[in-house]
Scaffold this active site. Structure first.
Site, mmCIF file in Angstrom:
data_model
loop_
_atom_site.group_PDB
_atom_site.id
_atom_site.type_symbol
_atom_site.label_atom_id
_atom_site.label_comp_id
_atom_site.label_asym_id
_atom_site.label_seq_id
_atom_site.Cartn_x
_atom_site.Cartn_y
_atom_site.Cartn_z
ATOM 1 N N LYS A 55 -1.385 9.339 -11.285
ATOM 2 C CA LYS A 55 -1.453 8.094 -12.058
ATOM 3 C C LYS A 55 -2.647 8.134 -13.020
ATOM 4 O O LYS A 55 -2.525 7.747 -14.189
ATOM 5 C CB LYS A 55 -1.562 6.884 -11.110
ATOM 6 C CG LYS A 55 -0.257 6.613 -10.358
ATOM 7 C CD LYS A 55 -0.396 5.571 -9.254
ATOM 8 C CE LYS A 55 0.933 5.413 -8.497
ATOM 9 N NZ LYS A 55 0.881 4.451 -7.373
ATOM 10 N N GLN A 99 -3.518 1.292 -4.075
ATOM 11 C CA GLN A 99 -2.498 2.196 -3.535
ATOM 12 C C GLN A 99 -2.178 1.820 -2.091
ATOM 13 O O GLN A 99 -3.074 1.590 -1.280
ATOM 14 C CB GLN A 99 -2.992 3.648 -3.635
ATOM 15 C CG GLN A 99 -1.974 4.697 -3.243
ATOM 16 C CD GLN A 99 -0.780 4.785 -4.191
ATOM 17 O OE1 GLN A 99 -0.864 4.460 -5.370
ATOM 18 N NE2 GLN A 99 0.344 5.222 -3.663
ATOM 19 N N ASP A 122 1.505 -3.410 -10.437
ATOM 20 C CA ASP A 122 2.484 -2.955 -9.443
ATOM 21 C C ASP A 122 3.638 -3.954 -9.309
ATOM 22 O O ASP A 122 4.671 -3.625 -8.720
ATOM 23 C CB ASP A 122 1.814 -2.821 -8.068
ATOM 24 C CG ASP A 122 1.472 -1.383 -7.724
ATOM 25 O OD1 ASP A 122 2.215 -0.482 -8.147
ATOM 26 O OD2 ASP A 122 0.472 -1.177 -7.013
HETATM 27 N N1 GUN Z 1 2.783 3.377 -2.394
HETATM 28 C C1 GUN Z 1 3.999 3.900 -2.588
HETATM 29 N N2 GUN Z 1 4.491 3.512 -3.794
HETATM 30 C C2 GUN Z 1 3.549 2.739 -4.353
HETATM 31 C C3 GUN Z 1 3.466 2.044 -5.598
HETATM 32 O O1 GUN Z 1 4.368 2.049 -6.439
HETATM 33 N N3 GUN Z 1 2.317 1.362 -5.807
HETATM 34 C C4 GUN Z 1 1.314 1.318 -4.894
HETATM 35 N N4 GUN Z 1 0.242 0.602 -5.185
HETATM 36 N N5 GUN Z 1 1.363 1.937 -3.736
HETATM 37 C C5 GUN Z 1 2.473 2.642 -3.471
#
Ligand code: GUN
Length: 285
Positions: A55, A99, A122
Site C-alpha cells: 500500500k 490494518q 477503508d
Molecule cells: N485486512 C484485510 N483486508 C484489509 C483492508 O482492506 N483494509 C484493512 N485496513 N485491513 C485489511
C-alpha cells in the site's frame, strides 16, 4: 475446449493507478496538495506487513504523501486512539488506514469509529457502510469496490443476475452484497451456517468468494457460464499462492474468472488510492 476469460486485475489496476497519478500531477500543476495517506500497523502479522508495504509503495508511485506507523503488539488501545485523533486533525492527511486484524486486546469497532468518516478510506466506518446501504456511497470498502470495477472493465453487468457471495465478513462479503444490490443483482449471502451451499451456487450467474480456504469451491458446483470473482489469497506449504476456488478445473466451465494472484488483490490497492484521492478532493476545497 472452452476456456474462460481470465480477468486481468493487474492490468485494470495498473491503468487505474496511472489515471490517479495523472490526476495527482494535475493537482500539483494547479498548486493543490497531494493526497496524504497514513497507514497504521499494530503488531507483527506477517500477511499484514506484506499488504502494508504494498500500500505504501503504491502511494509513493502515485505521487501521494504516505506516512507509516508501526506500533508494537502490546500497544494500548488508548495510544492507538490518540494517534488516530492526531491524524484526524492533520491537514496533510486525507486518509487513515488501520490494518486489520488488530491484536485481541483491541476492540475493532471502537478503533474504526474513531476515524473521522471523511478520512475513512477503508470504508469500514458505520457512516460509510450506511451510505452504501442507503444507495448513496461516499467512501466504499476497497476490495468489494475493486471487484465491481473489474466487472465494469470486462463489461459484465450484475443487473438482474443471481449473485451468490460466499463468506459474510465485514471487510468483503457484507459490503460486496451491498455493492451487488446497488448494481441490480439478486443477492444471496452464504456463510458457515448455510445449509446447502451447492444448491445456492448452482443458480449463481456471479459468484464472489471470500472465505480464506484454498481451493474450497469446486468446478462441479458452479453454473456453466458463470462469472467467478475469487477474493481468497491463501499461501500453500509449497509457497504457492492460491484462491478459494479450484482455478484449474473452474476455468474450463465458467465464462470469466479472476486468477490468484493478479485478480482482485491489485484492485484493492488501486481502490485505496482512488478513495484517498477522493477524500483529498472532498477535504481540500
Ligand atoms: N485486512 C484485510 N483486508 C484489509 C483492508 O482492506 N483494509 C484493512 N485496513 N485491513 C485489511
Amino acid at each position: 475446449m472452452h476456456t474462460a476469460t481470465i480477468i486481468n486485475g493487474k492490468e485494470v489496476a495498473a491503468q487505474l493507478r496511472r489515471d490517479i497519478a495523472g490526476m495527482v500531477r494535475a493537482r500539483a500543476e494547479q498548486g493543490r496538495m497531494c493526497p496524504g495517506l497514513a497507514v497504521i500497523l499494530v503488531g507483527e502479522d506477517a500477511a499484514s506487513k506484506v499488504y502494508v508495504r504494498s500500500k505504501i509503495k503504491a502511494c509513493e508511485e502515485a505521487g501521494f504523501l504516505s506516512r507509516s506507523f508501526r506500533l508494537a503488539a502490546d500497544t494500548s488501545q488508548q495510544v492507538l486512539l490518540a494517534l488516530i485523533d492526531e491524524l484526524n486533525e492533520d491537514p496533510q492527511i486525507h486518509g487513515i488506514l488501520v490494518q486489520l486484524p488488530l491484536p485481541d486486546h483491541m476492540h475493532v469497532p471502537a478503533v474504526v469509529e474513531r476515524i473521522v468518516p471523511a478520512k475513512d478510506v477503508d470504508g469500514f466506518h458505520p457512516y460509510n457502510l450506511g451510505r452504501l446501504a442507503a444507495k448513496s456511497p461516499i467512501l466504499r470498502p476497497c476490495t468489494p469496490y475493486g471487484c465491481m470495477r473489474l466487472l465494469d472493465a470486462y463489461g459484465i453487468s450484475p443487473m438482474g443476475k443471481n449473485a451468490v457471495i460466499v463468506g459474510a465478513s465485514n471487510i468483503v462479503g457484507r459490503p460486496a452484497a451491498l455493492e451487488l444490490l446497488l448494481r441490480g443483482a439478486t443477492v444471496t449471502v452464504c456463510h458457515v451456517k448455510t445449509r446447502d451451499l451447492q444448491a445456492e451456487l448452482a443458480r449463481a450467474d456471479i459468484v464472489l468468494v471470500a472465505i480464506g480456504s484454498p481451493g474450497f469451491i469446486k468446478a462441479e458446483w458452479l453454473k456453466p457460464g458463470a462469472t467467478v470473482i475469487d477474493v481468497g489469497i491463501n499461501r500453500l506449504a509449497s509457497g504457492k499462492l492460491v484462491g478459494d476456488v479450484d482455478f484449474e478445473s473452474a476455468r474450463d466451465k465458467v465464462a470469466a474468472i479472476t486468477p490468484v494472484p493478479g485478480g482482485v488483490g491489485p484492485m484493492t490497492i488501486a481502490c485505496l488510492l482512488q478513495n484517498t484521492l477522493e477524500a483529498c478532493e472532498a477535504l481540500d476545497v
